[in-house]
Write a protein that holds these residues in place. Structure first.
Motif, PDB file in Angstrom:
ATOM      1  N   ILE A 130     -51.999  38.707  85.624  1.00 39.72           N
ATOM      2  CA  ILE A 130     -52.235  38.948  84.205  1.00 39.72           C
ATOM      3  C   ILE A 130     -52.036  37.650  83.437  1.00 39.72           C
ATOM      4  CG2 ILE A 130     -51.605  40.323  82.180  1.00 39.72           C
ATOM      5  CD1 ILE A 130     -52.638  41.999  84.493  1.00 39.72           C
ATOM      6  N   SER A 131     -52.984  37.276  82.618  1.00 44.33           N
ATOM      7  CA  SER A 131     -52.846  36.073  81.780  1.00 44.33           C
ATOM      8  C   SER A 131     -53.326  36.385  80.373  1.00 44.33           C
ATOM      9  CB  SER A 131     -53.647  34.912  82.376  1.00 44.33           C
ATOM     10  OG  SER A 131     -55.022  35.236  82.446  1.00 44.33           O
ATOM     11  N   LYS A 132     -52.842  35.622  79.394  1.00 47.81           N
ATOM     12  CA  LYS A 132     -53.196  35.838  77.999  1.00 47.81           C
ATOM     13  C   LYS A 132     -53.298  34.505  77.303  1.00 47.81           C
ATOM     14  CE  LYS A 132     -50.062  36.806  75.040  1.00 47.81           C
ATOM     15  NZ  LYS A 132     -50.372  35.715  74.100  1.00 47.81           N
ATOM     16  N   LYS A 133     -54.202  34.427  76.348  1.00 48.46           N
ATOM     17  CA  LYS A 133     -54.330  33.199  75.588  1.00 48.46           C
ATOM     18  C   LYS A 133     -53.072  32.961  74.765  1.00 48.46           C
ATOM     19  CE  LYS A 133     -59.359  32.943  75.268  1.00 48.46           C
ATOM     20  NZ  LYS A 133     -60.529  32.792  74.368  1.00 48.46           N
ATOM     21  N   LYS A 134     -52.844  31.724  74.434  1.00 46.64           N
ATOM     22  CA  LYS A 134     -51.630  31.361  73.702  1.00 46.64           C
ATOM     23  C   LYS A 134     -51.566  32.078  72.363  1.00 46.64           C
ATOM     24  CE  LYS A 134     -51.120  26.773  75.755  1.00 46.64           C
ATOM     25  NZ  LYS A 134     -51.054  25.308  75.496  1.00 46.64           N
ATOM     26  N   GLY A 135     -50.355  32.362  71.921  1.00 48.11           N
ATOM     27  CA  GLY A 135     -50.166  33.024  70.640  1.00 48.11           C
ATOM     28  C   GLY A 135     -49.249  34.217  70.779  1.00 48.11           C
ATOM     29  N   GLU A 136     -49.256  35.054  69.760  1.00 39.62           N
ATOM     30  CA  GLU A 136     -48.419  36.242  69.773  1.00 39.62           C
ATOM     31  C   GLU A 136     -48.971  37.257  70.770  1.00 39.62           C
ATOM     32  OE1 GLU A 136     -45.666  36.496  68.084  1.00 39.62           O
ATOM     33  OE2 GLU A 136     -45.908  34.512  67.166  1.00 39.62           O
ATOM     34  N   GLY A 137     -48.235  38.321  70.937  1.00 39.17           N
ATOM     35  CA  GLY A 137     -48.729  39.400  71.789  1.00 39.17           C
ATOM     36  C   GLY A 137     -48.168  39.387  73.187  1.00 39.17           C
ATOM     37  N   ASP A 138     -47.050  38.715  73.375  1.00 39.02           N
ATOM     38  CA  ASP A 138     -46.455  38.701  74.718  1.00 39.02           C
ATOM     39  C   ASP A 138     -46.053  40.100  75.175  1.00 39.02           C
ATOM     40  OD1 ASP A 138     -46.772  36.010  75.062  1.00 39.02           O
ATOM     41  OD2 ASP A 138     -44.789  35.473  74.317  1.00 39.02           O
ATOM     42  N   MET A 197     -52.737  45.316  68.882  1.00 35.98           N
ATOM     43  CA  MET A 197     -51.403  45.781  68.556  1.00 35.98           C
ATOM     44  C   MET A 197     -51.524  46.974  67.617  1.00 35.98           C
ATOM     45  SD  MET A 197     -49.367  43.710  70.199  1.00 35.98           S
ATOM     46  CE  MET A 197     -47.788  43.863  69.388  1.00 35.98           C
ATOM     47  N   LYS A 198     -50.947  48.095  67.971  1.00 36.34           N
ATOM     48  CA  LYS A 198     -51.099  49.310  67.192  1.00 36.34           C
ATOM     49  C   LYS A 198     -50.509  49.174  65.791  1.00 36.34           C
ATOM     50  CE  LYS A 198     -50.239  54.292  67.404  1.00 36.34           C
ATOM     51  NZ  LYS A 198     -49.656  55.389  68.207  1.00 36.34           N
ATOM     52  N   GLU A 199     -49.357  48.508  65.711  1.00 32.62           N
ATOM     53  CA  GLU A 199     -48.684  48.418  64.429  1.00 32.62           C
ATOM     54  C   GLU A 199     -49.439  47.524  63.454  1.00 32.62           C
ATOM     55  OE1 GLU A 199     -47.334  47.887  67.328  1.00 32.62           O
ATOM     56  OE2 GLU A 199     -45.902  49.518  67.603  1.00 32.62           O
ATOM     57  N   SER A 200     -49.862  46.342  63.910  1.00 40.30           N
ATOM     58  CA  SER A 200     -50.492  45.365  63.018  1.00 40.30           C
ATOM     59  C   SER A 200     -52.017  45.391  63.063  1.00 40.30           C
ATOM     60  CB  SER A 200     -50.010  43.957  63.386  1.00 40.30           C
ATOM     61  OG  SER A 200     -50.428  43.632  64.714  1.00 40.30           O
ATOM     62  N   GLY A 201     -52.582  45.989  64.123  1.00 40.40           N
ATOM     63  CA  GLY A 201     -54.034  45.990  64.262  1.00 40.40           C
ATOM     64  C   GLY A 201     -54.588  44.694  64.812  1.00 40.40           C
ATOM     65  N   GLU A 202     -53.709  43.761  65.174  1.00 38.14           N
ATOM     66  CA  GLU A 202     -54.160  42.487  65.726  1.00 38.14           C
ATOM     67  C   GLU A 202     -54.711  42.684  67.143  1.00 38.14           C
ATOM     68  OE1 GLU A 202     -50.912  39.840  65.685  1.00 38.14           O
ATOM     69  OE2 GLU A 202     -50.907  39.540  63.500  1.00 38.14           O
ATOM     70  N   LYS A 203     -55.675  41.831  67.480  1.00 37.24           N
ATOM     71  CA  LYS A 203     -56.284  41.876  68.809  1.00 37.24           C
ATOM     72  C   LYS A 203     -55.964  40.598  69.563  1.00 37.24           C
ATOM     73  CE  LYS A 203     -60.150  44.835  67.421  1.00 37.24           C
ATOM     74  NZ  LYS A 203     -61.628  44.978  67.357  1.00 37.24           N
ATOM     75  N   HIS A 204     -55.667  40.712  70.837  1.00 35.54           N
ATOM     76  CA  HIS A 204     -55.345  39.567  71.677  1.00 35.54           C
ATOM     77  C   HIS A 204     -56.192  39.630  72.944  1.00 35.54           C
ATOM     78  CE1 HIS A 204     -51.814  38.566  69.202  1.00 35.54           C
ATOM     79  NE2 HIS A 204     -51.673  39.886  69.098  1.00 35.54           N
ATOM     80  N   LYS A 205     -56.679  38.497  73.377  1.00 36.47           N
ATOM     81  CA  LYS A 205     -57.523  38.420  74.576  1.00 36.47           C
ATOM     82  C   LYS A 205     -56.721  37.931  75.774  1.00 36.47           C
ATOM     83  CE  LYS A 205     -61.978  37.665  72.276  1.00 36.47           C
ATOM     84  NZ  LYS A 205     -63.169  36.791  72.165  1.00 36.47           N
ATOM     85  N   GLY A 206     -57.014  38.511  76.895  1.00 33.83           N
ATOM     86  CA  GLY A 206     -56.373  38.085  78.128  1.00 33.83           C
ATOM     87  C   GLY A 206     -57.258  38.420  79.320  1.00 33.83           C
ATOM     88  N   TYR A 207     -56.737  38.189  80.509  1.00 37.39           N
ATOM     89  CA  TYR A 207     -57.534  38.363  81.724  1.00 37.39           C
ATOM     90  C   TYR A 207     -56.727  39.083  82.799  1.00 37.39           C
ATOM     91  CZ  TYR A 207     -60.435  34.835  79.473  1.00 37.39           C
ATOM     92  OH  TYR A 207     -61.210  34.150  78.572  1.00 37.39           O
ATOM     93  N   VAL A 208     -57.424  39.916  83.557  1.00 37.85           N
ATOM     94  CA  VAL A 208     -56.860  40.560  84.742  1.00 37.85           C
ATOM     95  C   VAL A 208     -57.616  40.015  85.948  1.00 37.85           C
ATOM     96  CG1 VAL A 208     -56.460  42.726  85.956  1.00 37.85           C
ATOM     97  CG2 VAL A 208     -56.280  42.650  83.460  1.00 37.85           C
ATOM     98  N   GLU A 209     -56.911  39.363  86.835  1.00 37.03           N
ATOM     99  CA  GLU A 209     -57.535  38.777  88.027  1.00 37.03           C
ATOM    100  C   GLU A 209     -57.005  39.470  89.276  1.00 37.03           C
ATOM    101  OE1 GLU A 209     -58.024  34.474  90.330  1.00 37.03           O
ATOM    102  OE2 GLU A 209     -56.519  34.737  88.775  1.00 37.03           O
ATOM    103  N   ILE A 210     -57.947  39.868  90.152  1.00 29.06           N
ATOM    104  CA  ILE A 210     -57.601  40.512  91.427  1.00 29.06           C
ATOM    105  C   ILE A 210     -58.165  39.622  92.530  1.00 29.06           C
ATOM    106  CG2 ILE A 210     -57.758  42.631  92.784  1.00 29.06           C
ATOM    107  CD1 ILE A 210     -58.478  44.032  90.097  1.00 29.06           C
TER     108      ILE A 210
END
Length: 220
Positions: free
Chosen positions: A30-38, A1-14
């Motif tokens: 597109i999927s993302k681990k639970k938490g902020e960053g929706d 996240m540019k504003e907070s600098g937080e990093k979030h992990k997710g996956y791109v599946e084809i």
């Protein structure tokens, strides 16, 4: 996240990438681990998906251009095209051309045409004899061989792994054979043409193989 600098992990599946399908219609999950960053997940579903599809187009284009034989097989969109790739191997020039063919029993299979040139420090007569003299063939292959060097004559190499017959012999300029490897589709033969170009102290061997099944070209 540019504003907070937080990093979030997710996956791109084809799940269904294929040259047979339009990239713009390719499913991208597109999927993302639970938490902020929706908001990142939403961004990936919109603008991110566009970027991924652009990258996929370049990827498929590179595969068709480079054509790494043995790693990508022809599909409906490529069978019938003549896609040529030239390689340098140990000082020799080798070219592959993608084709398609129908075996005598009616099975359509993807094949390649292989073009190769190599220089030998011998006369055309000497080089020609290596392919038509039983003793020399056996010395080269280190296996018993059947060599009947006349039009319609049979040949058998590498303990029966390669079989075929001589189609044309023009000493010391040209040899045409049809042959098959044991693991090829039943009754399918490739055409092998050897042309010997005498160049004073050397001879250029020009080899042309037509009808080699894809993924078997490396073993020819």
């Amino acid at each position: 996240m540019k504003e907070s600098g937080e990093k979030h992990k997710g996956y791109v599946e084809i799940p269904s990438l294929s040259e047979e399908n339009e990239v713009d219609d390719t499913e991208i999950n597109i999927s993302k681990k639970k938490g902020e960053g929706d908001v990142l997940k939403d961004l990936m579903k919109t603008e991110g998906t566009v970027k991924v599809r652009e990258a996929l187009k370049e990827y498929l284009k590179a595969l068709k251009t480079d054509f790494t034989l043995g790693m990508i097989l022809p599909t409906k969109s490529t069978v019938g095209q003549e896609l040529a790739v030239e390689r340098k191997l140990n000082g020799s020039t080798m070219q592959f051309v993608l084709q398609d063919s129908v075996s005598p029993i009616g099975i359509k299979i993807p094949t390649v045409k292989i073009l190769m040139k190599e220089m030998f420090a011998s006369s055309a007569e000497e080089l020609y004899s290596i392919f038509t003299t039983k003793e020399l063939v056996q010395k080269f292959s280190k296996c018993p061989a059947l060599i009947d060097a006349e039009k319609g004559g049979r040949l058998q190499l590498f303990n029966g792994c390669v079989t075929g017959e001589y189609v044309e012999l023009l000493p010391p300029q040209r040899i045409v054979m049809k042959w098959r490897c044991r693991n090829w589709p039943d009754e399918h033969y490739a055409t092998v043409a050897l042309n010997f170009k005498d160049m004073a102290t050397q001879t250029e061997l020009q080899l042309e193989l037509k009808g080699v099944p894809v993924c078997n070209e490396g073993g020819v």
